[in-house]
Every structure is written in structure tokens, then in C-alpha cells.
Write a protein that holds these residues in place. Structure first.
Motif, PDB file in Angstrom:
ATOM      1  N   ARG A   1      17.145 -41.558  94.812  1.00 55.58           N
ATOM      2  CA  ARG A   1      16.346 -42.666  94.295  1.00 55.58           C
ATOM      3  C   ARG A   1      16.487 -42.718  92.786  1.00 55.58           C
ATOM      4  O   ARG A   1      16.165 -41.748  92.105  1.00 55.58           O
ATOM      5  CB  ARG A   1      14.872 -42.516  94.653  1.00 55.58           C
ATOM      6  CG  ARG A   1      14.558 -42.879  96.104  1.00 55.58           C
ATOM      7  CD  ARG A   1      14.691 -41.680  96.952  1.00 55.58           C
ATOM      8  NE  ARG A   1      14.220 -41.930  98.310  1.00 55.58           N
ATOM      9  CZ  ARG A   1      14.783 -41.398  99.351  1.00 55.58           C
ATOM     10  NH1 ARG A   1      15.843 -40.612  99.219  1.00 55.58           N
ATOM     11  NH2 ARG A   1      14.321 -41.625 100.547  1.00 55.58           N
ATOM     12  N   ILE A   2      16.967 -43.849  92.280  1.00 56.42           N
ATOM     13  CA  ILE A   2      17.045 -44.072  90.838  1.00 56.42           C
ATOM     14  C   ILE A   2      15.807 -44.855  90.445  1.00 56.42           C
ATOM     15  O   ILE A   2      15.609 -45.990  90.889  1.00 56.42           O
ATOM     16  CB  ILE A   2      18.325 -44.833  90.455  1.00 56.42           C
ATOM     17  CG1 ILE A   2      19.565 -44.099  90.987  1.00 56.42           C
ATOM     18  CG2 ILE A   2      18.397 -45.018  88.951  1.00 56.42           C
ATOM     19  CD1 ILE A   2      19.747 -42.708  90.435  1.00 56.42           C
ATOM     20  N   PHE A   3      14.951 -44.257  89.625  1.00 56.65           N
ATOM     21  CA  PHE A   3      13.692 -44.894  89.255  1.00 56.65           C
ATOM     22  C   PHE A   3      13.824 -45.560  87.893  1.00 56.65           C
ATOM     23  O   PHE A   3      14.290 -44.950  86.920  1.00 56.65           O
ATOM     24  CB  PHE A   3      12.559 -43.871  89.216  1.00 56.65           C
ATOM     25  CG  PHE A   3      11.238 -44.452  88.805  1.00 56.65           C
ATOM     26  CD1 PHE A   3      10.519 -45.241  89.693  1.00 56.65           C
ATOM     27  CD2 PHE A   3      10.731 -44.236  87.531  1.00 56.65           C
ATOM     28  CE1 PHE A   3       9.306 -45.793  89.316  1.00 56.65           C
ATOM     29  CE2 PHE A   3       9.520 -44.781  87.150  1.00 56.65           C
ATOM     30  CZ  PHE A   3       8.797 -45.562  88.051  1.00 56.65           C
ATOM     31  N   LEU A   4      13.411 -46.823  87.835  1.00 53.08           N
ATOM     32  CA  LEU A   4      13.434 -47.580  86.587  1.00 53.08           C
ATOM     33  C   LEU A   4      12.001 -47.948  86.218  1.00 53.08           C
ATOM     34  O   LEU A   4      11.378 -48.778  86.898  1.00 53.08           O
ATOM     35  CB  LEU A   4      14.278 -48.851  86.746  1.00 53.08           C
ATOM     36  CG  LEU A   4      15.722 -48.649  87.231  1.00 53.08           C
ATOM     37  CD1 LEU A   4      16.424 -49.990  87.339  1.00 53.08           C
ATOM     38  CD2 LEU A   4      16.476 -47.725  86.285  1.00 53.08           C
ATOM     39  N   PRO A   5      11.429 -47.356  85.159  1.00 48.30           N
ATOM     40  CA  PRO A   5      10.058 -47.691  84.764  1.00 48.30           C
ATOM     41  C   PRO A   5       9.967 -49.130  84.280  1.00 48.30           C
ATOM     42  O   PRO A   5      10.933 -49.695  83.767  1.00 48.30           O
ATOM     43  CB  PRO A   5       9.761 -46.686  83.651  1.00 48.30           C
ATOM     44  CG  PRO A   5      11.095 -46.301  83.119  1.00 48.30           C
ATOM     45  CD  PRO A   5      12.045 -46.365  84.270  1.00 48.30           C
ATOM     46  N   LYS A   6       8.779 -49.720  84.448  1.00 45.55           N
ATOM     47  CA  LYS A   6       8.613 -51.132  84.093  1.00 45.55           C
ATOM     48  C   LYS A   6       8.840 -51.383  82.603  1.00 45.55           C
ATOM     49  O   LYS A   6       9.234 -52.477  82.211  1.00 45.55           O
ATOM     50  CB  LYS A   6       7.232 -51.619  84.505  1.00 45.55           C
ATOM     51  CG  LYS A   6       6.076 -50.846  83.885  1.00 45.55           C
ATOM     52  CD  LYS A   6       4.741 -51.344  84.418  1.00 45.55           C
ATOM     53  CE  LYS A   6       3.566 -50.567  83.824  1.00 45.55           C
ATOM     54  NZ  LYS A   6       2.269 -51.060  84.370  1.00 45.55           N
TER      55      LYS A   6
END
Length: 395
Positions: A126-131
Motif C-alpha cells: 500500500r502506497i499511502f499519500l497524505p492529503k
């Protein structure tokens, strides 16, 4: 005056050797007892040395550094930005990363097990991109994001003492889009609406969340509109297959006019209540339908049913247009919404016949499965069959 002279005593005579006092000697154990003791001592030592040696060997084997050069793993992109849509700009079939790994063999095996998709296992990274990273000054934009550091710090690697020495590609390009929400009416599909009256949906409106650009595109295309407005389409086919003259209720699946995975409906179904319009009956010829065999399990346990013909052909039927429409093939898929079939019923008394004896059975309307309200016009079909032992000759 002279001193008196003392007489000299003779020196003591030496003792014979056999009179020399000897030190006491320890008791001597029999040889067999000494050997047995040494064997027992050796066995006691081996009892803890051998298992310890095996444990050390197993530990060393598991901790031996190994390498994985081209480990392919799928990935998905996630974000906590509720008003943003994020999509990777490449073919979904190619949405994979190629990793080079280093670590203990046991750790590598565990990582591969956790990341490989399987039954009940999602797998992948999972590649997480913060808002905060997904800023927008317009409805959409492309953004290139470096992912190597995030992949290397993923707990699945750290918890198994595995190092990620290389990530290919080291960055991905994503499309960021502004999400909007609209309240749209629920309506029956146009080809179904003309066959229904007094139609009511519960709920009558649903929330639709989708990228702003997709909404604008859908609104520009008149083919997506019903009575001049964009709406959510309900599939009312479950009602159309029922009998005339009564009000019916059913669950109707909902869809947005544009098929896109980024569209989110607040509910996927609605309850529909409607009357079927009374219309003139329509006739239709079914080119071919399969024949299914229905028989007690005890008969089929050691017998096979050999029958001819294998299908029913050119069957004329009549019924309400909406019901007959279910039998017609879809222009795109070639499949009909309702698959009609005939039933060849095997009875217990059929087993009294010799395997070489042909049994004839004429089909009746109750042997034909059709949509409700559809009747048969020209059924004249006889099936010839034999009950053949499973270990006997075929047909």
C-alpha cells in the motif's frame, strides 16, 4: 684431667625391603563397571550437546543472508483525502513494483508469503499519500511521487529483518482529481419505463460521488440523460417478468449512466413498486434451448441417460413484450437475460426397461422453463432415451 670417653653405639641395621611401610591403595573397580560409567557419562553429554548443535545449525541456516533479485509485487495507492480521487497513470495490469531484497532466508520467505495475493489474502503493498501532498488548484492534475523510501520502511520488511535494496520504478505518476457529490433522481431504464406505470422508488434520490471532470463529461452527453436530466438508472427487469394486472415490488440494482470505478453510489439497490402496462401480446421463436435431465440420485448413481435430440429447436412462444424481451439475445453479448430450458424427467419405473430399450417421452408445457406470463404455441417434441449402466457401452 681427661674427659671420659662415651661408648659408640652400633648403627641400626637396614630393614629389608619387604618391611618398608606401603601407602594404602584405593579399591580397584572391575573393568566392566569403569567402561559402563564412561559410556553413561558420554551419553549424558550427548543428550544436551546434540540438540544444541542442531538448534545452532537450524538458526544459522535460517539467519543466513539471502538475496531476491526480481520480486514482483502489486501495489495500490491509498489516501486520507476524502475529497480527492487518486489513480495511477498506467495500465492496471502493469501496476506492479519490482524489488530487490536482502535478508535471512526465513524472513524473505515470510515477506513473499505476506505480499503474494491468494485466497482470502489481499497481498501487495500500500502506497499511502497524505492529503497534504494532494493539493489542487484545478479539477485535476498529474503528480510524480517518489516511493522508494516508503517501500523500504514498510513494516512487512522491517518486521522480518529484510532490506529493500532497490525499487523499480522508484517513483509513480498519479492523477489527482477533485471529488464532488450530487443528489440524483432514481428512474427506470428507458426501455423498461415504457412498459411500467405508477413507478415508485425507495429511496427516490441517491447521492453520487465522482470526479468533477467525469460529472461534467456525463452531463455533456445527452445519451446519459433521461427526460433531459442526469439520473441514476434502476434495473426493473425483476418486475417485468411477473404477471399482468397486479402491482409488484422488487429490489432494483442501481447504476450511474457512465460505467467508471471512481463513481460511488450511496446505495447500490432501491426498492421499486410498479404496475405492468397491459399491452398486446408479442410472439417470438426460440431458436434452440438445452435439455436438462432430472432424475433421482439413486438412478444416476450407476446409470447414465443417453438421449436424442440434445436440444429443443424452433419453439414459438407468446407473452407480454417485456417478458418476451428477456428471451431475446443481447446485441452485444449474444446472451439473453433469461435462459429457457426443457426438462427430461426420468421416473423410477424407467429402470425396469432393458438398457438397450429405447424409451419415448413427449415434452409437455410444464417441462419448459420460461419467464412468467410467456406461453408456448407449438410444443410437439418427443425425446428418445435409454438408461445405460455406467460400466456398460455408451451411445
Amino acid at each position: 684431667m681427661s674427659q671420659p670417653t662415651l661408648p659408640r653405639l652400633p648403627a641400626p641395621a637396614p630393614q629389608p625391603p619387604d618391611h618398608i611401610p606401603s601407602l594404602p591403595r584405593p579399591a580397584q573397580r572391575p573393568l566392566a563397571r569403569r567402561v559402563a560409567g564412561r559410556v553413561l557419562d558420554t551419553l549424558r553429554t550427548l543428550a544436551w550437546v546434540v540438540p544444541l548443535s542442531v538448534l545452532i545449525w537450524v538458526w544459522a541456516e535460517r539467519e543466513q543472508v539471502a538475496f531476491e533479485q526480481n520480486f514482483t509485487v502489486p501495489f495500490t495507492v491509498e489516501t486520507n483525502a476524502e475529497d480527492r480521487s487518486v489513480r495511477v497513470l498506467q495500465n492496471p495490469a502493469d501496476q506492479n513494483l519490482v524489488l530487490e531484497l536482502e535478508g535471512p532466508r526465513a524472513g524473505l520467505d515470510r515477506v513473499k508469503e505476506l505480499l503474494s495475493p491468494g485466497p482470502g489474502v489481499r497481498g501487495g503493498l500500500r502506497i499511502f499519500l497524505p492529503k497534504e501532498q494532494l493539493t489542487l488548484s484545478q479539477p485535476q492534475r498529474d503528480l510524480s511521487i517518489a516511493i522508494t523510501a516508503q517501500v523500504q520502511q514498510d513494516p512487512v520488511f522491517r518486521n522480518n529483518a529484510v532490506s529493500v535494496t532497490r525499487v523499480r520504478p522508484g517513483s509513480i505518476t498519479v492523477l489527482i482529481e477533485q471529488l464532488v457529490t450530487r443528489e440524483l433522481d432514481v428512474v427506470a431504464a428507458p426501455d423498461q419505463a415504457r412498459l411500467l406505470e405508477k413507478v415508485e422508488f425507495t429511496p427516490p434520490r441517491v447521492s453520487v460521488t465522482l470526479p468533477q471532470t467525469l460529472l461534467e463529461k456525463a452531463e455533456r452527453d445527452e445519451r446519459n440523460k433521461v427526460d433531459g436530466r442526469l439520473a441514476v438508472i434502476a434495473d426493473c427487469s425483476a418486475i417485468l417478468s411477473r404477471e399482468l394486472g397486479r402491482r409488484h415490488e422488487a429490489e432494483a440494482p442501481l447504476r450511474f449512466p457512465v460505467n467508471d470505478e471512481r463513481v460511488i453510489l450511496s446505495t447500490r439497490t432501491a426498492k421499486v413498486a410498479a404496475d405492468i402496462k397491459r399491452t398486446e401480446l408479442e410472439t417470438y421463436r426460440i431458436p434452440s434451448m438445452a435439455i436438462w435431465v432430472q432424475a433421482p440420485a439413486a438412478i444416476l448413481k450407476d446409470r447414465e441417460v443417453a438421449f436424442n435430440p440434445l436440444v429443443v429447436q424452433n419453439l414459438d412462444v407468446s407473452g407480454p413484450p417485456a417478458a418476451v424481451a428477456l428471451l431475446k439475445p443481447d446485441p452485444q453479448t449474444g446472451a439473453s437475460a433469461f435462459q429457457p430450458y426443457a426438462i427430461l424427467r426420468i421416473l423410477p419405473e424407467d429402470t425396469r426397461h432393458d438398457p438397450n430399450t429405447e424409451i419415448r417421452r413427449r415434452l409437455t408445457p410444464r417441462d419448459i422453463e420460461l419467464p412468467a406470463g410467456v406461453s408456448i404455441l407449438n410444443l410437439d417434441q418427443e425425446i428418445v432415451f435409454r438408461l445405460v449402466p455406467r460400466d456398460g457401452p455408451g451411445t
